[in-house]
Design an enzyme around this catalytic site. Sequence first.
Site, PDB file in Angstrom:
ATOM      1  CG  ASP A 102      -1.216   3.164   6.051  1.00  0.00           C
ATOM      2  OD1 ASP A 102      -1.273   3.893   5.058  1.00  0.00           O
ATOM      3  OD2 ASP A 102      -1.524   3.538   7.195  1.00  0.00           O
ATOM      4  CD  GLU A 144      -4.633   1.652  -2.504  1.00  0.00           C
ATOM      5  OE1 GLU A 144      -4.709   0.935  -1.492  1.00  0.00           O
ATOM      6  OE2 GLU A 144      -4.874   2.872  -2.484  1.00  0.00           O
ATOM      7  CG  ASP A 184      -1.855   1.151   1.297  1.00  0.00           C
ATOM      8  OD1 ASP A 184      -2.180   1.686   0.228  1.00  0.00           O
ATOM      9  OD2 ASP A 184      -2.274   1.524   2.408  1.00  0.00           O
TER      10      ASP A 184
END
Lengths: 196, 196
Positions: A141, A68, A7
């Site tokens: 996260d 992501e 992420d």
Amino acid sequence: MRIIGIDPGLTRCGIGIVTAGAGRRVEFQHVEVLGSPAGAPLPARLHQLGSSIRRLLDGERPDGIALERVFAQQNVASVMGVAQISGVVMYLAEERGIPVAMYTPNEVKSQVTGYGSADKAQVTTMVTRLLGLAAPPKPADAADALALAITHAWHLGRGGSADRQRAAAAPGETPAQRAWREAEAKVGRRRSGPRG
Amino acid sequence: MRIIGIDPGLTRCGIGIVTAGAGRRVEFQHVEVLGSPAGAPLPARLHQLGSSIRRLLDGERPDGIALERVFAQQNVASVMGVAQISGVVMYLAEERGIPVAMYTPNEVKSQVTGYGSADKAQVTTMVTRLLGLAAPPKPADAADALALAITHAWHLGRGGSADRQRAAAAPGETPAQRAWREAEAKVGRRRSGPRG
């Protein structure tokens, strides 16, 4: 199959590692959140994060990376930094021959919780249950990185390509809902499903 | 002082190299435009460009890099790719201890042509004259990369810091206009100045 979910972010960069077993079985391996000082020059921040990720890739030798996918539309204030560190991740991965798959936040939520508009708490809850963790991974996260890794592990488990680059514009609800039901059954979920 | 200007992009990435002499003297060294195939996967594109830039940095051993600063607001369609390759450039530069300076397109135009709203043709014309080139560098990305390198060479020549990171919000017109007049005088410009 060893999958690293990333992420991306300059201030907090979530890293989650799972191994994919038969069917939808996923096993927790590692989670951490990398960071770089907000006041440091941008090249120094990118290099600090990139060096950690490089060491991680060399040490873990993953079979795939789930990253992501960000859009210029979302979070304009931080999107440039996210894109910059994502670029470094892709460069380092390709240099090592590790395929990179990209998923939008909605795809990850849809896979892990069963619907694309789930909130962060719901993602964290499902990640905790799916991986049988003693405590929820924090901050968000960390959970997001594990959710990315789980999503990609399932994608590969369904025979998806390892270097999947492009997200379906509107992923069908049926596989997501099936994923939800299977996850429900597996973790013995007690509260009601999404949207009743 | 050897300066590499980089106009970042996935499809066309302009590279311009100049050496900075005393005062505002700049000497042309090299210009090229790197590219990567639009149909290739993003990690492969970033790695192809990044590898070329890595070889360039190792071969040229520049004293500084001038990189175009992009904002999420401009050219939404291509801004993510620009940010991604910019991240790779900064990572590679920092790894080699090469300071990176960032300039907005308006700052570069202001320095090289004397005003921030100059068009691409005016930038190309001034770069051609300032470097005494036999022909205008093409495409525009090549001229832009040289303009970035010239801008940074002048910045360092004025005693600016090599790792200048932040652009002044509104650079004063006076130095830019002075730069314009000096450049005019140097290259024997024949047509009238900016905006009459």
